[in-house]
Design a protein around this motif. Structure first.
Motif, short mmCIF file in Angstrom:
data_model
loop_
_atom_site.label_atom_id
_atom_site.label_comp_id
_atom_site.label_asym_id
_atom_site.label_seq_id
_atom_site.Cartn_x
_atom_site.Cartn_y
_atom_site.Cartn_z
N ASN A 1 0.88 -1.17 0.00
CA ASN A 1 0.00 0.00 0.00
C ASN A 1 0.91 1.22 0.00
OD1 ASN A 1 -2.17 1.80 0.30
ND2 ASN A 1 -3.20 0.51 1.80
N ASP A 2 0.32 2.38 -0.10
CA ASP A 2 1.06 3.63 0.08
C ASP A 2 1.93 3.50 1.34
OD1 ASP A 2 1.87 6.18 0.78
OD2 ASP A 2 -0.14 7.00 0.91
N SER A 3 3.24 3.75 1.20
CA SER A 3 4.17 3.49 2.31
C SER A 3 3.80 4.26 3.57
CB SER A 3 5.60 3.85 1.89
OG SER A 3 5.73 5.24 1.68
N LYS A 4 3.14 5.41 3.42
CA LYS A 4 2.78 6.22 4.58
C LYS A 4 1.68 5.55 5.41
CE LYS A 4 2.26 9.91 1.83
NZ LYS A 4 2.99 9.47 0.63
N LYS A 5 0.94 4.61 4.79
CA LYS A 5 -0.17 3.94 5.50
C LYS A 5 0.30 2.65 6.19
CE LYS A 5 -3.69 5.70 2.36
NZ LYS A 5 -4.43 5.41 1.15
N LEU A 6 1.56 2.29 6.01
CA LEU A 6 2.08 1.04 6.58
C LEU A 6 2.95 1.33 7.80
CD1 LEU A 6 3.21 -0.58 3.21
CD2 LEU A 6 1.15 -1.15 4.48
N THR A 7 3.01 0.37 8.71
CA THR A 7 3.91 0.52 9.86
C THR A 7 5.35 0.30 9.38
OG1 THR A 7 3.85 -1.84 10.40
CG2 THR A 7 2.17 -0.45 11.42
N GLU A 8 6.28 0.77 10.19
CA GLU A 8 7.70 0.62 9.85
C GLU A 8 8.05 -0.87 9.69
OE1 GLU A 8 12.04 2.23 11.39
OE2 GLU A 8 10.21 3.00 12.31
N LYS A 9 7.53 -1.69 10.59
CA LYS A 9 7.80 -3.13 10.56
C LYS A 9 7.28 -3.75 9.26
CE LYS A 9 7.21 -7.22 13.44
NZ LYS A 9 6.47 -7.84 14.51
N LYS A 10 6.08 -3.36 8.88
CA LYS A 10 5.46 -3.90 7.65
C LYS A 10 6.25 -3.45 6.42
CE LYS A 10 1.95 -5.92 5.51
NZ LYS A 10 2.02 -7.37 5.38
N ARG A 11 6.67 -2.17 6.40
CA ARG A 11 7.47 -1.68 5.27
C ARG A 11 8.78 -2.45 5.15
NH1 ARG A 11 5.83 3.68 6.96
NH2 ARG A 11 7.80 3.90 8.10
N GLU A 12 9.42 -2.69 6.29
CA GLU A 12 10.70 -3.43 6.29
C GLU A 12 10.51 -4.83 5.72
OE1 GLU A 12 13.88 -2.94 7.02
OE2 GLU A 12 13.83 -0.88 7.74
N ALA A 13 9.43 -5.50 6.12
CA ALA A 13 9.17 -6.86 5.63
C ALA A 13 8.89 -6.85 4.12
CB ALA A 13 7.99 -7.46 6.39
N LEU A 14 8.09 -5.87 3.69
CA LEU A 14 7.74 -5.79 2.26
C LEU A 14 8.94 -5.40 1.40
CD1 LEU A 14 4.23 -4.13 2.52
CD2 LEU A 14 4.71 -6.32 1.43
N PHE A 15 9.87 -4.64 1.96
CA PHE A 15 11.06 -4.21 1.21
C PHE A 15 11.74 -5.43 0.58
CE2 PHE A 15 15.54 -3.20 0.71
CZ PHE A 15 15.54 -1.89 0.26
N ASP A 16 11.97 -6.46 1.39
CA ASP A 16 12.67 -7.65 0.89
C ASP A 16 11.83 -8.40 -0.14
OD1 ASP A 16 14.81 -7.09 2.55
OD2 ASP A 16 14.04 -8.30 4.19
N VAL A 17 10.52 -8.48 0.10
CA VAL A 17 9.63 -9.17 -0.85
C VAL A 17 9.64 -8.46 -2.20
CG1 VAL A 17 7.24 -9.90 -1.29
CG2 VAL A 17 8.15 -9.99 1.03
N ILE A 18 9.58 -7.12 -2.17
CA ILE A 18 9.58 -6.34 -3.41
C ILE A 18 10.89 -6.54 -4.17
CG2 ILE A 18 9.55 -3.99 -4.38
CD1 ILE A 18 7.70 -3.29 -1.89
N CYS A 19 12.02 -6.46 -3.44
CA CYS A 19 13.32 -6.62 -4.09
C CYS A 19 13.46 -8.00 -4.74
CB CYS A 19 14.45 -6.40 -3.09
SG CYS A 19 14.56 -4.69 -2.52
N GLU A 20 12.92 -9.02 -4.06
CA GLU A 20 13.00 -10.39 -4.60
C GLU A 20 12.03 -10.60 -5.76
OE1 GLU A 20 12.29 -12.74 -1.12
OE2 GLU A 20 14.13 -12.00 -0.18
N SER A 21 10.89 -9.91 -5.73
CA SER A 21 9.84 -10.13 -6.75
C SER A 21 10.05 -9.31 -8.02
CB SER A 21 8.46 -9.77 -6.18
OG SER A 21 8.23 -10.45 -4.97
N ALA A 22 10.69 -8.16 -7.88
CA ALA A 22 10.82 -7.24 -9.02
C ALA A 22 11.71 -7.83 -10.11
CB ALA A 22 11.39 -5.91 -8.55
#
Length: 201
Positions: A52-73
């Protein structure tokens, strides 16, 4: 009706584009630190759960998604424009320069770009701006998370270097704590002088 996170990406693929890229930035408003831009090309049709829009996510959630995005892109890039560049050309131009460099740094050449906001950086490919794109487009939302997490991580390093400002709490934004520290200690080498004129009169 459920929102279609791939509405914009689909539209570009239907026009015949092959590598659609989302771009966003983090850190235009802070008093200190660089601005960060990220560009992301996702596999066609991919929706990453939880994005989601990064401003709507918690820091923990953003950190977890960061790795998923890097692996998926299929390809992604993260670029900074430092304080010297911001001061030399102004924050809008520095942001546009960073976005341009992010697109140009992708390992796969993008042929269509969606930019969050209302200003198109000087890219040499087709594209369009989407206002609040980080809440409408999957690839732009992913770029917003990469930019935000990357900048936050850098500000945590600066917090160790300049502990008196509390960067770990506000990441350089102009909170009460930050402005009080500025008045007490004066600016650091990573503060943006042009942003401090009203505070340090």
């Amino acid at each position: 009706m459920e929102m279609d996170w791939l509405f914009y990406e689909k539209a570009a693929y239907e026009k015949g584009y092959k590598a659609v890229c989302g771009v966003d930035e983090a850190g235009r408003g802070p008093l200190a630190g660089p601005v960060c831009a990220a560009a992301v090309i996702l596999p066609e049709g991919l929706i990453i759960e939880g994005v989601n829009d990064s401003k709507k996510l918690t820091e923990k959630k953003r950190e977890a998604l960061f790795d998923v995005i890097c692996e998926s892109a299929l390809s992604y890039s993260i670029v900074f424009a430092d304080v010297a560049e911001i001061e030399e050309v102004n924050i809008l131009r520095a942001t546009m320069n960073a976005m341009q460099r992010a697109v140009e740094s992708l390992s796969i050449k993008a042929d269509y770009v969606y930019i969050d906001g209302n200003t198109m950086p000087p890219v040499s490919i087709d594209g369009e701006c989407i206002v609040k794109g980080d809440a409408k487009s999957m690839s732009v939302a992913c770029a917003s998370i990469l930019a935000k997490v990357s900048r936050d991580r850098l500000m945590l390093k600066y917090a160790e270097e300049y502990p008196q400002y509390g960067f770990e709490k506000h990441k350089g934004y102009g909170t009460k704590l930050h402005t009080e520290a500025l008045r007490e200690f004066g600016p650091s080498p990573i503060h943006r002088p042009s942003f401090l004129k009203k505070i340090l009169k």
